[in-house]
Motif scaffolding. Structure first.
Motif, PDB file in Angstrom:
ATOM      1  N   CYS A 195      24.232   9.320  74.064  1.00 40.82           N
ATOM      2  CA  CYS A 195      25.288   8.474  73.055  1.00 40.82           C
ATOM      3  C   CYS A 195      26.386   8.057  73.800  1.00 40.82           C
ATOM      4  CB  CYS A 195      25.814   9.313  71.949  1.00 40.82           C
ATOM      5  SG  CYS A 195      26.750  10.597  72.270  1.00 40.82           S
ATOM      6  N   VAL A 196      26.903   6.990  73.165  1.00 39.80           N
ATOM      7  CA  VAL A 196      28.155   6.240  74.120  1.00 39.80           C
ATOM      8  C   VAL A 196      29.445   6.438  73.240  1.00 39.80           C
ATOM      9  CG1 VAL A 196      28.803   3.926  74.629  1.00 39.80           C
ATOM     10  CG2 VAL A 196      26.431   4.469  74.646  1.00 39.80           C
ATOM     11  N   ASP A 197      30.469   6.497  74.286  1.00 38.82           N
ATOM     12  CA  ASP A 197      31.810   6.626  73.461  1.00 38.82           C
ATOM     13  C   ASP A 197      32.629   5.308  73.662  1.00 38.82           C
ATOM     14  OD1 ASP A 197      33.227   6.611  75.907  1.00 38.82           O
ATOM     15  OD2 ASP A 197      33.166   8.973  75.792  1.00 38.82           O
ATOM     16  N   ALA A 198      33.721   5.228  73.032  1.00 43.14           N
ATOM     17  CA  ALA A 198      34.701   3.867  72.971  1.00 43.14           C
ATOM     18  C   ALA A 198      35.226   3.649  74.223  1.00 43.14           C
ATOM     19  CB  ALA A 198      35.905   4.363  71.931  1.00 43.14           C
ATOM     20  N   GLU A 199      35.172   4.618  75.464  1.00 41.28           N
ATOM     21  CA  GLU A 199      35.646   4.159  76.695  1.00 41.28           C
ATOM     22  C   GLU A 199      34.379   3.810  77.493  1.00 41.28           C
ATOM     23  OE1 GLU A 199      37.930   7.373  78.060  1.00 41.28           O
ATOM     24  OE2 GLU A 199      39.664   6.970  76.863  1.00 41.28           O
ATOM     25  N   GLY A 200      33.294   3.612  77.118  1.00 42.02           N
ATOM     26  CA  GLY A 200      32.264   3.345  77.696  1.00 42.02           C
ATOM     27  C   GLY A 200      31.361   4.394  78.678  1.00 42.02           C
ATOM     28  N   ALA A 201      31.662   5.273  78.413  1.00 40.25           N
ATOM     29  CA  ALA A 201      31.167   6.719  79.025  1.00 40.25           C
ATOM     30  C   ALA A 201      29.880   6.978  78.275  1.00 40.25           C
ATOM     31  CB  ALA A 201      32.151   7.832  79.258  1.00 40.25           C
ATOM     32  N   VAL A 202      28.937   7.978  78.729  1.00 37.22           N
ATOM     33  CA  VAL A 202      27.795   8.287  78.137  1.00 37.22           C
ATOM     34  C   VAL A 202      27.771   9.813  78.048  1.00 37.22           C
ATOM     35  CG1 VAL A 202      25.315   8.352  78.270  1.00 37.22           C
ATOM     36  CG2 VAL A 202      26.389   6.262  78.750  1.00 37.22           C
ATOM     37  N   TRP A 203      27.454  10.474  76.999  1.00 34.68           N
ATOM     38  CA  TRP A 203      27.226  11.694  77.047  1.00 34.68           C
ATOM     39  C   TRP A 203      25.642  11.831  77.080  1.00 34.68           C
ATOM     40  CZ3 TRP A 203      30.239  16.209  76.689  1.00 34.68           C
ATOM     41  CH2 TRP A 203      31.497  16.028  76.715  1.00 34.68           C
ATOM     42  N   TYR A 204      25.039  12.934  77.940  1.00 38.40           N
ATOM     43  CA  TYR A 204      23.740  13.200  78.126  1.00 38.40           C
ATOM     44  C   TYR A 204      23.447  14.693  77.675  1.00 38.40           C
ATOM     45  CZ  TYR A 204      23.931  14.574  82.966  1.00 38.40           C
ATOM     46  OH  TYR A 204      24.223  15.028  83.898  1.00 38.40           O
TER      47      TYR A 204
END
Length: 278
Positions: A195-204
């Motif tokens: 998924c993507v967060d509001a700072e443009g980082a990705v959680w995997y």
């Protein structure tokens, strides 16, 4: 650092977590059920499909769309709870789905049958347009898994579990993909759901390493959440969008996969809310 808590336990292979409205929707692949779970951990079965994988997405018309992998089709949950045919994909073997803000659905497919020990072939991504037409838009993804779309509808990110990387594509208004690139190399990690967060980082989520990891573009690790079993997927949700929901289970490999009752829906608070899709 937040404390990981169990929202729901005693399940099978939980996958495809999706926050929608005020509940978390998750698929139990072992039982062929899609569950809606409130924040108190109370589950409701909202759909039953004998499919493995059984992934879901919400479209802009607030309809739940489900991947019926063996039948090679997408199903749509109607307001009365019945399931209608949404699109024909034309062949079996489909895995994850994400629907962008325009209503374009991206569905990926593994290129070989893991259960039968068939010869390896790389997988692909298909686009199901708003008109229902299906066409391939990306290929040569060794093992396509989780997918996410950024909040500006500009970038599709695909987890390639076998190549240990996140792959990105530029998205056109009609859903076409271009500008393929490695968004992040992940070392020995095997990314699954993302998924993507509001700072443009990705959680995997990473099954073999029993963790979920937040990374910036390029692969810099920002935060790691470790648990006691394999992490299959994750999504940001909750009232403020800052709860990371994780589907996790004990992993035994093919063909046993997940022992009954080891599947859990976990949650931990994080600092940055979710954005984009799912």
């Amino acid at each position: 650092m937040g404390t990981v808590r169990t929202v729901l336990g005693g399940r099978g292979l939980l996958e495809s977590p999706r926050w929608h409205g005020d509940r978390l929707y998750v698929s139990d692949w072992s039982s062929g059920e899609v569950l809606a779970v409130d924040l108190a951990g109370r589950p409701e079965v909202v759909a039953r499909v004998a499919s493995l994988p059984l992934c879901t997405a919400w479209d802009p018309d607030d309809r739940l769309v489900l991947v019926d992998s063996p039948a090679g089709r997408l199903l749509r949950r109607e307001p009365d709870g019945t399931l209608a045919r949404h699109a024909e994909l034309g062949r079996p073997g489909w895995n994850d789905i994400v629907i962008d803000g325009r209503g374009n659905a991206y569905v990926n497919r593994v290129g070989f049958d893991m259960m039968s020990g068939a010869e390896f072939r790389p997988g692909s991504v298909a686009l199901v347009g708003r008109d229902g037409a299906v066409r391939d838009v990306a290929d040569d993804i060794a093992f396509p898994n989780g997918m996410a779309v950024t909040a500006d509808n500009a970038t599709l990110i695909v987890a390639d579990s076998y190549r240990n990387e996140l792959v990105a594509f530029d998205m056109a208004d009609d859903g076409a993909l271009s500008g393929r690139r490695v968004w992040a190399g992940l070392g020995d990690a095997a990314p699954d759901g993302i998924c993507v967060d509001a700072e443009g980082a990705v959680w995997y989520a990473d099954v073999p390493h029993q963790r979920c990891v937040r990374v910036a573009e390029g692969g810099r690790v920002i935060r790691t959440v470790e648990v006691d079993r394999g992490c299959f997927a994750c999504v940001l949700g909750g009232p403020g969008g800052t709860t990371l929901f994780i589907t996790a289970a004990t992993w035994r490999g093919v063909p046993e996969m997940v022992p009954a009752g080891t599947g859990r829906l976990l949650a931990v608070e994080v600092d940055v809310p979710g954005a984009g899709w799912p």
